[in-house]
Structures are given as structure tokens and as C-alpha cells.
Write a protein that holds these residues in place. Structure first.
Motif, PDB file in Angstrom:
ATOM      1  N   GLY A 101       0.803  -1.160   0.066  1.00 40.78           N
ATOM      2  CA  GLY A 101      -0.004  -0.197  -0.092  1.00 40.78           C
ATOM      3  C   GLY A 101       0.649   1.301  -0.007  1.00 40.78           C
ATOM      4  N   LEU A 102       2.330   1.008   0.282  1.00 42.44           N
ATOM      5  CA  LEU A 102       2.810   2.310   0.306  1.00 42.44           C
ATOM      6  C   LEU A 102       2.996   3.277  -1.115  1.00 42.44           C
ATOM      7  N   LEU A 103       2.937   2.399  -2.000  1.00 38.35           N
ATOM      8  CA  LEU A 103       2.904   3.047  -3.264  1.00 38.35           C
ATOM      9  C   LEU A 103       1.566   3.336  -3.901  1.00 38.35           C
ATOM     10  N   THR A 104       0.705   3.476  -3.023  1.00 35.27           N
ATOM     11  CA  THR A 104      -0.642   4.110  -3.637  1.00 35.27           C
ATOM     12  C   THR A 104      -0.709   5.650  -3.478  1.00 35.27           C
ATOM     13  N   GLY A 105       0.068   5.774  -2.492  1.00 38.23           N
ATOM     14  CA  GLY A 105      -0.149   7.455  -2.049  1.00 38.23           C
ATOM     15  C   GLY A 105      -1.164   7.798  -1.174  1.00 38.23           C
ATOM     16  N   LYS A 106      -1.843   6.728  -0.643  1.00 42.30           N
ATOM     17  CA  LYS A 106      -2.765   7.024   0.335  1.00 42.30           C
ATOM     18  C   LYS A 106      -2.665   7.272   1.931  1.00 42.30           C
ATOM     19  N   TYR A 107      -1.125   7.219   2.042  1.00 43.58           N
ATOM     20  CA  TYR A 107      -0.516   7.272   3.363  1.00 43.58           C
ATOM     21  C   TYR A 107       0.240   8.570   3.674  1.00 43.58           C
ATOM     22  N   ASN A 108       0.320   8.983   4.943  1.00 45.54           N
ATOM     23  CA  ASN A 108       1.044  10.077   5.249  1.00 45.54           C
ATOM     24  C   ASN A 108       1.686   9.885   6.398  1.00 45.54           C
ATOM     25  N   GLU A 154      11.073   9.357   3.899  1.00 43.38           N
ATOM     26  CA  GLU A 154      11.855   9.533   2.474  1.00 43.38           C
ATOM     27  C   GLU A 154      10.974   8.858   1.545  1.00 43.38           C
ATOM     28  N   ASN A 155      10.539   7.538   1.796  1.00 43.57           N
ATOM     29  CA  ASN A 155       9.687   6.692   1.013  1.00 43.57           C
ATOM     30  C   ASN A 155       8.339   7.559   0.391  1.00 43.57           C
ATOM     31  N   LEU A 156       7.525   8.177   1.271  1.00 42.64           N
ATOM     32  CA  LEU A 156       6.479   8.991   1.166  1.00 42.64           C
ATOM     33  C   LEU A 156       6.742  10.047   0.302  1.00 42.64           C
ATOM     34  N   LYS A 157       8.064  10.732   0.511  1.00 45.97           N
ATOM     35  CA  LYS A 157       8.494  11.815  -0.411  1.00 45.97           C
ATOM     36  C   LYS A 157       8.585  11.488  -1.886  1.00 45.97           C
ATOM     37  N   LYS A 158       9.083  10.063  -2.099  1.00 50.05           N
ATOM     38  CA  LYS A 158       9.270   9.635  -3.392  1.00 50.05           C
ATOM     39  C   LYS A 158       7.786   9.481  -4.003  1.00 50.05           C
ATOM     40  N   VAL A 159       6.975   8.740  -3.242  1.00 44.68           N
ATOM     41  CA  VAL A 159       5.732   8.577  -3.860  1.00 44.68           C
ATOM     42  C   VAL A 159       4.911   9.875  -4.153  1.00 44.68           C
ATOM     43  N   ASN A 219      -2.516  14.474 -13.821  1.00 43.47           N
ATOM     44  CA  ASN A 219      -2.516  14.780 -15.130  1.00 43.47           C
ATOM     45  C   ASN A 219      -2.987  13.850 -16.144  1.00 43.47           C
ATOM     46  N   LYS A 220      -2.798  12.752 -15.672  1.00 47.94           N
ATOM     47  CA  LYS A 220      -3.627  11.571 -16.414  1.00 47.94           C
ATOM     48  C   LYS A 220      -5.055  11.173 -15.862  1.00 47.94           C
ATOM     49  N   GLU A 221      -5.177  11.885 -14.857  1.00 45.55           N
ATOM     50  CA  GLU A 221      -6.553  11.731 -14.216  1.00 45.55           C
ATOM     51  C   GLU A 221      -6.722  10.141 -13.862  1.00 45.55           C
ATOM     52  N   VAL A 222      -5.587   9.759 -13.283  1.00 45.60           N
ATOM     53  CA  VAL A 222      -5.576   8.292 -12.370  1.00 45.60           C
ATOM     54  C   VAL A 222      -4.957   8.502 -11.042  1.00 45.60           C
ATOM     55  N   GLU A 223      -5.066   7.387 -10.320  1.00 45.87           N
ATOM     56  CA  GLU A 223      -4.441   7.221  -9.046  1.00 45.87           C
ATOM     57  C   GLU A 223      -2.878   7.147  -9.133  1.00 45.87           C
ATOM     58  N   ILE A 224      -2.213   7.246  -8.092  1.00 51.01           N
ATOM     59  CA  ILE A 224      -0.702   6.880  -8.216  1.00 51.01           C
ATOM     60  C   ILE A 224      -0.270   5.521  -8.404  1.00 51.01           C
ATOM     61  N   HIS A 228      -2.279   3.217 -10.103  1.00 49.39           N
ATOM     62  CA  HIS A 228      -2.535   2.958 -11.307  1.00 49.39           C
ATOM     63  C   HIS A 228      -1.067   3.074 -12.351  1.00 49.39           C
ATOM     64  N   LEU A 229      -0.675   4.412 -12.012  1.00 48.27           N
ATOM     65  CA  LEU A 229       0.680   4.711 -12.451  1.00 48.27           C
ATOM     66  C   LEU A 229       1.846   3.673 -12.337  1.00 48.27           C
ATOM     67  N   VAL A 230       1.996   3.502 -10.964  1.00 47.25           N
ATOM     68  CA  VAL A 230       2.712   2.533 -10.668  1.00 47.25           C
ATOM     69  C   VAL A 230       2.569   1.075 -11.441  1.00 47.25           C
ATOM     70  N   LEU A 231       1.634   0.454 -11.258  1.00 47.61           N
ATOM     71  CA  LEU A 231       1.290  -0.695 -11.968  1.00 47.61           C
ATOM     72  C   LEU A 231       1.531  -0.681 -13.394  1.00 47.61           C
ATOM     73  N   ALA A 232       1.079   0.346 -13.822  1.00 45.46           N
ATOM     74  CA  ALA A 232       1.260   0.524 -15.413  1.00 45.46           C
ATOM     75  C   ALA A 232       2.915   0.456 -15.925  1.00 45.46           C
ATOM     76  N   TRP A 233       3.608   1.024 -14.945  1.00 47.49           N
ATOM     77  CA  TRP A 233       5.192   1.065 -15.226  1.00 47.49           C
ATOM     78  C   TRP A 233       5.478  -0.175 -15.195  1.00 47.49           C
ATOM     79  N   TYR A 234       5.078  -1.280 -14.132  1.00 51.71           N
ATOM     80  CA  TYR A 234       5.726  -2.577 -14.106  1.00 51.71           C
ATOM     81  C   TYR A 234       5.436  -3.292 -15.500  1.00 51.71           C
ATOM     82  N   LEU A 235       4.286  -3.111 -16.035  1.00 54.35           N
ATOM     83  CA  LEU A 235       3.735  -3.691 -17.292  1.00 54.35           C
ATOM     84  C   LEU A 235       4.832  -3.349 -18.414  1.00 54.35           C
ATOM     85  N   THR A 236       5.621  -2.235 -18.256  1.00 55.11           N
ATOM     86  CA  THR A 236       6.863  -1.788 -19.281  1.00 55.11           C
ATOM     87  C   THR A 236       7.937  -2.579 -19.088  1.00 55.11           C
TER      88      THR A 236
END
Length: 310
Positions: free
Chosen positions: A211-218, A240-245, A254-259, A261-269
């Protein structure tokens, strides 16, 4: 984007967004799970076109396979689904050991077939390596099961590069499942190049780093589960991890998606990552995960994400 990909050299075609079901009946992993809600997660997945369902003996134990089996049976869509399960854990007098012996693997497949209420398992993994069984011998037992039609493809999970090379000496391994996410990128050094070169699909687990890569935590988020002792969630490292996310937020907006979705899409590349299996605790999350398929990343965006998490 293509909504069907082939896993390695198997003949399994899957939606790139699968479903990890450790929160479906995984009572030993998560407190207070509602089984009916878990079944709804699987129902929603099947209804939404998710056809790659990932479970394991140790989720529950046994219960996740049983619940997945019940929903698949009631759906009447067994033929269109790719069910993956895993085994290696054995309980002896209350202790857990790992067993990759041909005898144990063959018994495990027979028992999983009953729990899943099916005649064949599409993808069967050795869940963890044991210390004693030669890996090519363990995989050889799965090749026998494949020849008998009990399983359709062969996977290994949590294997080191040396164990994977040994397991694959006859070229029988179709899929490797291993930990990989933007915070844990060791697989890029050896496992990912090997899988790419040998036409093995690499299925990452913990893709969102619990869940850390969802951008939902602080910084004030509190955790009372597996995460409270996890190194990524401790003190300064966590900040530090939160800052990266957070650096991904503008791109996601900008893409009108959640963080996520961006992360999961990156893995598929990534080379040899054709499919991912994010978990879900409710039906809404299943639908939400599928939005990943609408994300198109430019090369410069792919590079930018890569650099943030170097």
C-alpha cells in the motif's frame, strides 16, 4: 492497450491485471476477514473480465482455495479462467516446514484440485524452495503432472537466481513469482534479465509495497498489521519513501488516475512482466485496479518514474 497477454512459453492467455486472493479467506494473514466479502471480490473480478486468479495453500491455510473454487464453480466460467495456486508448506506437529519433494508436490496438486473443485490447475507454483530437494527434480514432478493434464503450466516462487537456473535446466519453467516493486528492485540485477532471456513470465508480488505505493498514506498513518514491523514503514526511511511517492502525484493527476495505476502500469513496461496480481479486499478495489489498463506512459514518463526510485 491489449487486454490479453501470454504468460511466458505457456499457452495461458490472461488479462494483464489479475487478482491476488490472499485476502480471500486468508485468515492467517489478515485479522477479521469477511468470507462473503472475499467471495464478492472474486465474483467482481470474473464479472469485470479479470481471468487470472492467484491463490495458494497457505492462504487460510486452504480456505482461499476453497472460496475461489466455490465462486468459480457458481460462475460457470471455468474454461475462460486461469487459476494459479502454490504449495510447499507442510505442518508437522504444529511446526511449518517446506517440502519440494516430488511425492509432496503431487499430493499437494491432488488436494488443491479438490479444494478448487476443478479437474486441472492452469498454473502451479512451488511456493518456496526447500533446502533438500534438487530443484530440477521438483520441477520434473510438475512436468509429469503437466503431461497427465492435472496442471497446464509450471511456476516457481521465491527462488534465487541459482535455484531458478537449476529448476529450469530442462526449460520447463513458465513463470517465476517473486517480490518486486519500485522500492525493492533487486530482481533487476539477475532474475528479470534471466526471465526475459528464457521466455519466462515474471509475476511480481507486493507490487504496491503493502500500500505504500498507492499515495494514500502520510506521516501520521498508523498500522496494526504486517506493516508495523516492515522496514519500509520505519522512521526516516518511511518519510523518505513517502516523499518519493508524492513526486508521482502530479503525473497521476495529469492523467486523471491514481498513483497506484501509474505504478502498476510502469511494471507492465518491464521486460518479462506481462501480468500483475494486485490484491483487493472489496469489489470496488477490483474495478479500480483495472483502470491501470487505461494508462499509457510515454518513454520520458517511464524514465522519470525509474529515476525517482533509483
Amino acid at each position: 492497450m491489449v487486454h490479453s497477454v501470454k504468460l511466458g512459453k505457456s499457452n495461458l492467455n490472461v488479462n494483464p491485471i489479475g487478482l491476488g486472493t490472499n485476502a480471500v479467506g486468508g485468515h492467517n494473514l489478515y485479522p477479521n476477514l469477511d468470507e462473503e466479502q472475499g467471495k464478492d471480490v472474486v465474483r467482481q473480478a470474473i464479472e469485470s473480465g479479470v481471468n487470472f486468479l492467484d491463490t495458494a495453500f497457505i492462504y487460510g491455510p486452504e480456505r482461499s482455495e476453497e472460496l475461489v473454487g466455490e465462486v468459480v464453480k457458481e460462475s460457470g466460467k471455468r474454461d475462460g479462467l486461469v487459476i494459479a495456486t502454490k504449495a510447499a508448506h507442510k505442518f508437522i506437529n504444529g511446526d511449518t516446514t517446506l517440502d519440494n519433494s516430488p511425492k509432496f508436490l503431487k499430493e499437494s496438486v491432488d488436494r488443491a484440485l479438490k479444494r478448487l473443485q476443478t479437474d486441472y490447475i492452469d498454473l502451479f507454483y512451488i511456493h518456496f524452495p526447500d533446502d533438500d530437494t534438487p530443484k530440477a527434480e521438483a520441477v520434473g514432478a510438475l512436468k509429469d503432472l503437466k503431461d497427465e493434464g492435472k496442471i497446464r503450466s509450471i511456476g516457481v516462487s521465491n527462488f534465487s537466481i541459482e535455484q531458478l537456473e537449476e529448476a529450469n535446466q530442462d526449460g520447463y519453467v513458465d513463470v517465476l513469482q517473486s517480490e518486486y516493486n519500485l522500492f525493492k528492485r533487486q530482481a533487476e540485477e539477475d532474475l528479470l534479465p534471466y526471465t526475459a532471456e528464457n521466455n519466462i513470465s515474471f509475476v511480481p508480488y507486493f507490487p504496491l509495497a503493502s500500500g505504500l505505493l498507492t499515495g494514500k498514506y502520510n506521516e501520521n498513518s498508523k498500522f496494526n498489521d504486517l506493516r508495523k514491523d516492515h522496514p519500509l514503514f520505519q522512521g526516516e526511511t518511511y518519510k523518505e519513501n513517502l516523499k518519493k511517492v508524492e513526486k508521482l502525484r502530479a503525473m497521476a493527476e495529469n492523467k486523471e488516475v491514481e498513483i497506484a495505476h501509474l505504478v502498476l502500469a510502469w511494471y507492465l513496461t518491464r521486460d518479462s512482466i506481462y501480468a500483475i496480481i494486485p490484491g483487493a479486499k472489496n469489489a470496488e478495489q477490483v474495478k479500480n485496479n483495472l483502470k491501470t489498463l487505461d494508462v499509457n506512459l510515454t518513454q520520458s514518463e517511464i524514465d522519470q518514474i525509474d529515476q525517482i526510485f533509483q
